[in-house]
Design an enzyme around this catalytic site. Structure first.
Site, PDB file in Angstrom:
ATOM      1  N   ALA A  91       1.055  -1.307   0.017  1.00 46.11           N
ATOM      2  CA  ALA A  91      -0.011  -0.068   0.193  1.00 46.11           C
ATOM      3  C   ALA A  91       0.860   1.240  -0.016  1.00 46.11           C
ATOM      4  CB  ALA A  91      -0.772  -0.116   1.212  1.00 46.11           C
ATOM      5  N   GLY A 103       0.922  -5.507  -0.032  1.00 45.86           N
ATOM      6  CA  GLY A 103      -0.060  -5.755  -1.118  1.00 45.86           C
ATOM      7  C   GLY A 103       1.034  -6.167  -2.562  1.00 45.86           C
ATOM      8  N   GLU A 159       1.735  -6.792   7.515  1.00 43.48           N
ATOM      9  CA  GLU A 159       0.480  -6.270   8.065  1.00 43.48           C
ATOM     10  C   GLU A 159       0.205  -6.398   9.442  1.00 43.48           C
ATOM     11  OE1 GLU A 159       0.763  -7.933   5.103  1.00 43.48           O
ATOM     12  OE2 GLU A 159      -0.146  -6.776   3.679  1.00 43.48           O
ATOM     13  N   GLU A 219       0.518  -9.639  -2.671  1.00 39.88           N
ATOM     14  CA  GLU A 219      -0.619 -10.178  -2.984  1.00 39.88           C
ATOM     15  C   GLU A 219      -0.961  -9.819  -4.485  1.00 39.88           C
ATOM     16  OE1 GLU A 219      -2.461  -7.609   0.266  1.00 39.88           O
ATOM     17  OE2 GLU A 219      -3.458  -9.734   0.780  1.00 39.88           O
TER      18      GLU A 219
END
Ligand SMILES: NC(=O)c1ccc[n+]([C@@H]2O[C@H](COP(=O)([O-])OP(=O)(O)OC[C@H]3O[C@@H](n4cnc5c(N)ncnc54)[C@H](O)[C@@H]3O)[C@@H](O)[C@H]2O)c1
Length: 697
Positions: free
Chosen positions: A61, A102, A125, A105
């Site tokens: 992010a 992310g 996270e 991901e």
């Protein structure tokens, strides 16, 4: 657009371009989806490679978008990943350097993944009080197996790509590419260009011989290790769904957990600390890019408790230090302590023998100031007496080269007065380390009236090099941290006067989450330190009010662990604090003398008085501009004073409780005849924030 698009040999290459780490901000997400569309509509394109420009594949992010509408604006990361999965042509992630959160991901959503060796792979996270929120809890177990995936998700720790690629049966990376990654990724993409159906991680199964038992084991382990934080346990819950539920149901479950965690005070506290650390390095009127002075060699004056620890920081960072003392014995003692500390690390296997020797080789010693004349930075850590400091700075001024930074480690003295002992006050700054200086993260950078901006910029950079969290404080008695702790200590004293025992106070605040209560802390640090400071303050502020129990304790010679007795009794060679009948009698006698009838005081009142005293003083510090932002004060307390991380620092905690409630409690305390009504008037800033319905942070 924060992603570029080009076609090479029939392969579309989408390159994320959002420095420094290709955070998946809105523009980058749009760039990826547009690239996918363009590639699908171009008949000449047979496959697609997604990679990152610069120093990362993607760090996840974009923290600059945290809390803004852009962070969740469509296409959000889940939509981007879905678009990749549904792409009619194979999508290959070309991973290098960093693929975290992310970023990982995104790669897991691709049909294939190739990697350069040495890439740092992680899902951090959990360190922000969250679980991964874009499918990693469901996809990672499918490619790495239950155990490895759960380990990575619960710990947030980084694993090198080649280590993961070497795991038997792993499906995370199809190829490790040495040399030119992009060329290798394009070649790989061409190799798989015609394969159909396209493989999807979501279609794999998580296999484990005894998932149920393993998950139970993991749950027990996690519970023991993460007592104040819900996220690690929730990681186990989410990963469990990858085993027990269909993929889409698992994704829904992951989303629900993620959103619920987002609202917890623990998550708020961790995100606050994460952003606070970054914010602390920014000084409002010292712009980024301010030129800095070069710091290649350091001088340290005083080889005592602090001087030794300070020296180790620089040796650890590979920066040579010349240590100066008045007498050879003191110098020998200081160097022996440094050796002893390193040897303990070697013994524990935390430091290699050759590293230890390299570090010691960077250490020089001297009894003469002349040997400091080439130092770029000199840090003074001599006795806490203005006269001694003055003499040191005068000598330094006479020999230091022009442009050298002259720093004092003083805990409470006026840095402006110290600077005025020199002809170069612009080069003088406070560098307030915390004990043990080689361990504690906090460094208060004390900015004098005259301190030059480039000096500040330089020492902030130096702090980073020696791995400290630097927070800038203006000049006042005690700076940010010790000025607040004075009020906390006064409340602890009043609590004794009114009926508490030291251990009752300590236990209540330790239950709140502090590593150590005020009395155990005093015994560890030495009660004589506070005594000396109170004596000085009593001269400067004759009307100062406080419980005299701490002075009486010192008059009995009970300085703490080092004298075998303090607020508690200690058995030889042990650190267990044992309640002391002598101290309890001393307190009872003092109460009688003061005409106070003891009352039973609950843990809530103890915690509120201790913590809100920090809050009220912090509000004054903020209003006076001693600290430039609320989060700086929280960082001081999180990194230097053992304030519980899951509460985010005193001001973050006050915001969570609600400032109206905090101010109302202060007014109640002000009505207590044995407390300090003047102190408990809510600070003007606090009163204003309450009236306007605002918060500190
Ligand atoms: N101890 C702490 O927890 C702590 C924390 C933060 C800051 N400080 C500050 O750090 C400074 C040093 O504290 P400490 O605890 O290391 O004290 P210390 O007594 O352990 O060490 C002081 C050393 O300075 C030497 N010294 C004294 N005068 C000198 C001079 N003129 N020239 C060269 N050397 C001289 C002494 O020989 C001694 O070795 C003080 O200003 C103190 O307030 C201490």
């Amino acid at each position: 657009m924060s992603a570029s698009y080009e076609v090479r040999d029939g392969v579309a290459v989408i390159t994320l371009n959002n420095p420094p780490v290709n955070g998946l901000g809105y523009d980058t997400r749009v760039g990826i989806t547009q690239g996918l569309e363009q590639a699908q509509s171009d008949a000449a394109v047979r496959a697609i490679v997604i990679t990152g420009g610069g120093k990362a594949f993607s760090g996840g992010a974009d923290i600059r978008e945290f809390g803004t509408p852009k962070a969740i604006a469509e296409p959000n990361l889940l939509s981007v990943i879905r678009a990749i999965e549904l792409c009619s042509k194979p999508v290959v992630a070309a991973v290098h350097s960093v693929a975290m959160g992310g970023g990982l991901e995104l790669a897991l959503g691709c049909h294939y993944r190739v990697t350069a060796p040495g890439a740092q792979i992680a899902l951090p996270e959990v360190k922000l009080g969250l679980i991964p929120g874009a499918g990693a809890t469901q996809r990672l177990p499918r490619v790495l197996g239950l155990e490895t995936a759960l380990n990575m998700i619960v710990s947030g720790e980084t694993v090198k790509s080649e280590v993961l690629a070497a795991l038997p049966g792993q499906k995370l990376f199809q190829q490790v590419i040495e040399g030119d990654l992009l060329a290798g990724a394009i070649a790989y993409a061409l190799q798989v260009a015609d394969q159909r159906p396209l493989p999807l991680v979501r279609e794999l199964k998580v296999t484990h011989p005894n998932a149920e038992a393993y998950l139970q084991f993991a749950r027990n382990m996690v519970k023991g290790m993460s007592k104040n934080f819900p996220a690690p346990g929730k990681c186990v819950d989410a990963v469990e769904m990858s085993v027990k539920r269909k993929f889409d149901e698992g994704m829904t479950g992951e989303r629900e957990i993620f959103l619920a965690l987002m609202l917890t005070p623990e998550c708020k506290a961790l995100r606050h600390a994460f952003l606070g650390e970054r914010a602390a390095s920014k000084i409002p009127d010292v712009p980024e890019g301010t030129p800095v002075r070069e710091v290649r060699t350091v001088g340290v004056i005083g080889a005592g408790t602090m001087g030794g620890g300070i020296t180790m920081n620089f040796l650890n960072a590979g920066i040579p230090v010349t240590l100066l003392e008045m007498k050879q014995e003191a110098l020998d003692r200081g160097v022996a302590t440094i050796r002893k500390n390193y040897e303990a690390q070697v013994k524990k296997g935390k430091l290699k023998q050759d590293k230890y020797e390299q570090r010691m080789a960077l250490l020089g010693t001297t009894l003469g100031y002349d040997d400091l004349k080439d130092a770029d930075l000199v840090i003074e850590a001599v006795f806490e007496e203005m006269g001694v400091k003055e003499a040191v700075f005068k000598q330094l001024d006479a020999i230091a080269k022009p442009g050298a930074i002259l720093a004092s480690n003083t805990s409470t003295l006026d840095v402006d007065k110290i600077a005025a002992c020199t002809q170069r006050p612009q080069d003088v700054v406070g560098l307030h380390f915390f004990s043990p200086a080689n361990v504690m993260k906090l460094l208060e950078v004390v900015r004098g009236k005259a301190t030059a901006k480039d000096v500040l910029a330089t020492v902030m950079g130096v702090a980073k090099k020696i791995k400290k969290t630097a927070v800038v404080s203006g000049v006042c008695d005690g700076f940010i941290g010790n000025r607040m702790i004075e009020q906390y200590g006064r409340q602890a004293g009043y609590l004794l006067d009114e009926g508490c025992t030291p251990s009752q106070v300590d236990k209540a605040i330790e239950k709140f989450g502090f590593a150590m209560g005020p009395f155990r802390m005093g015994d560890l640090a030495g009660n004589d330190i506070g005594w000396a400071i109170r004596k000085r303050r009593a001269q400067e502020r004759p009307n100062m009010r406080y419980s005299k129990t701490a002075d009486l304790l010192c008059e009995m010679g009970r300085f703490g662990q080092k004298t075998g007795a303090g607020w508690y009794d200690y058995q030889p060679g042990k650190r267990d604090a044992i309640a002391s009948p002598v101290v309890e009698q001393m307190i009872a006698d003092y109460r009688k003398e003061q005409g106070i009838t003891p009352r039973k005081i609950g843990d809530d009142e103890i915690v509120q008085r201790l913590v809100y005293s920090l809050v009220n003083e912090a509000a004054r510090i903020l209003e006076e501009g001693i600290a430039s932002k609320a989060s700086d004060i929280d960082m001081v307390y999180l990194t230097g004073y053992g304030f519980p991380l899951h509460r985010g620092g005193p001001l973050c905690y006050a915001d969570t409780v609600g400032l109206y409630n905090v101010a109302a409690a202060m007014k109640r305390f002000a009505a207590n005849p044995h407390d300090d009504a003047g102190f408990w008037q809510p600070a003007p800033l606090l009163a204003r924030l309450v009236a306007e319905g605002k918060t500190f942070n």
